[in-house]
Design a protein around this motif. Sequence first.
Motif, PDB file in Angstrom:
ATOM      1  N   ALA A   1    -108.822 -37.469  11.252  1.00  0.00           N
ATOM      2  CA  ALA A   1    -107.938 -37.927  10.178  1.00  0.00           C
ATOM      3  C   ALA A   1    -107.927 -36.930   9.024  1.00  0.00           C
ATOM      4  O   ALA A   1    -106.870 -36.653   8.439  1.00  0.00           O
ATOM      5  CB  ALA A   1    -108.363 -39.304   9.686  1.00  0.00           C
ATOM      6  N   SER A   2    -109.085 -36.371   8.719  1.00  0.00           N
ATOM      7  CA  SER A   2    -109.178 -35.395   7.645  1.00  0.00           C
ATOM      8  C   SER A   2    -108.401 -34.122   7.982  1.00  0.00           C
ATOM      9  O   SER A   2    -107.697 -33.579   7.128  1.00  0.00           O
ATOM     10  CB  SER A   2    -110.650 -35.063   7.393  1.00  0.00           C
ATOM     11  N   ALA A   3    -108.510 -33.659   9.213  1.00  0.00           N
ATOM     12  CA  ALA A   3    -107.757 -32.470   9.638  1.00  0.00           C
ATOM     13  C   ALA A   3    -106.258 -32.746   9.614  1.00  0.00           C
ATOM     14  O   ALA A   3    -105.457 -31.880   9.231  1.00  0.00           O
ATOM     15  CB  ALA A   3    -108.201 -32.029  11.027  1.00  0.00           C
ATOM     16  N   LEU A   4    -105.856 -33.944  10.000  1.00  0.00           N
ATOM     17  CA  LEU A   4    -104.445 -34.322   9.971  1.00  0.00           C
ATOM     18  C   LEU A   4    -103.915 -34.326   8.532  1.00  0.00           C
ATOM     19  O   LEU A   4    -102.835 -33.789   8.254  1.00  0.00           O
ATOM     20  CB  LEU A   4    -104.242 -35.684  10.631  1.00  0.00           C
ATOM     21  N   LEU A   5    -104.679 -34.923   7.625  1.00  0.00           N
ATOM     22  CA  LEU A   5    -104.277 -34.938   6.216  1.00  0.00           C
ATOM     23  C   LEU A   5    -104.216 -33.520   5.649  1.00  0.00           C
ATOM     24  O   LEU A   5    -103.299 -33.190   4.878  1.00  0.00           O
ATOM     25  CB  LEU A   5    -105.234 -35.797   5.391  1.00  0.00           C
ATOM     26  N   LEU A   6    -105.165 -32.662   6.042  1.00  0.00           N
ATOM     27  CA  LEU A   6    -105.156 -31.280   5.582  1.00  0.00           C
ATOM     28  C   LEU A   6    -103.926 -30.546   6.107  1.00  0.00           C
ATOM     29  O   LEU A   6    -103.279 -29.795   5.373  1.00  0.00           O
ATOM     30  CB  LEU A   6    -106.431 -30.555   6.028  1.00  0.00           C
TER      31      LEU A   6
ATOM     32  N   LEU B   1    -113.221 -30.707   5.248  1.00  0.00           N
ATOM     33  CA  LEU B   1    -112.995 -31.791   6.208  1.00  0.00           C
ATOM     34  C   LEU B   1    -114.083 -32.841   6.027  1.00  0.00           C
ATOM     35  O   LEU B   1    -115.251 -32.508   5.842  1.00  0.00           O
ATOM     36  CB  LEU B   1    -113.023 -31.268   7.654  1.00  0.00           C
ATOM     37  N   ASP B   2    -113.699 -34.099   6.104  1.00  0.00           N
ATOM     38  CA  ASP B   2    -114.639 -35.207   6.007  1.00  0.00           C
ATOM     39  C   ASP B   2    -115.472 -35.251   7.290  1.00  0.00           C
ATOM     40  O   ASP B   2    -114.917 -35.314   8.395  1.00  0.00           O
ATOM     41  CB  ASP B   2    -113.872 -36.514   5.825  1.00  0.00           C
ATOM     42  N   ALA B   3    -116.785 -35.201   7.160  1.00  0.00           N
ATOM     43  CA  ALA B   3    -117.671 -35.164   8.327  1.00  0.00           C
ATOM     44  C   ALA B   3    -117.583 -36.446   9.165  1.00  0.00           C
ATOM     45  O   ALA B   3    -117.807 -36.416  10.372  1.00  0.00           O
ATOM     46  CB  ALA B   3    -119.109 -34.938   7.879  1.00  0.00           C
TER      47      ALA B   3
END
Length: 174
Positions: A58-63, A51-53
């Motif tokens: 947004a990072s969790a959504l993309l993941l 995850l992007d810190a």
Amino acid sequence: MSGLVNTLVIVAVVAVVIVRQFGARRIGTDRRWWLLPVILAVVALREPGILDAHHRTASALLLGVEVVIGLATGAGWAWTTRLWTEADGSVWSKSTKASAGVWIVGIALRAGLFALGAAVGVHQDSSALMLGLAATLLVRSGVLVWRAQSHSGVAVPAPAYGFGMARPARKERV
């Protein structure tokens, strides 16, 4: 592992899996079909950069979308794989042209997802791709084993995409 090592592992796993699945293979329903996907998922989840810190949401959504694409690709791949039962009762599988299409669509969706993340400034690590690949392999293997178990001992081809296609002239064994 570094991003380069993750990428090399992903490319190697994809190459081995694709080459093996487009040849006729006997499905062993008693094997540990879930082991490789679980190992890939554990390796991916151990990475701190999944995850992007700076953009956690947004990072969790993309993941999450990456994993959903992986699940859909695995299901599509499994349902487009041709199954048949040999005279000895063993169940065999071989991926079809539609399976290749599923892979192409899955890769295109992943590339689009990566481009979207890059456009909004979210750093995406290769471990997210590895987690998506683990989801793909887990669902595909699970559905194939389930389909093979439901058709064990039946002397007719299992209904699926490609039903009625000619059997391969020879069996390829790895």
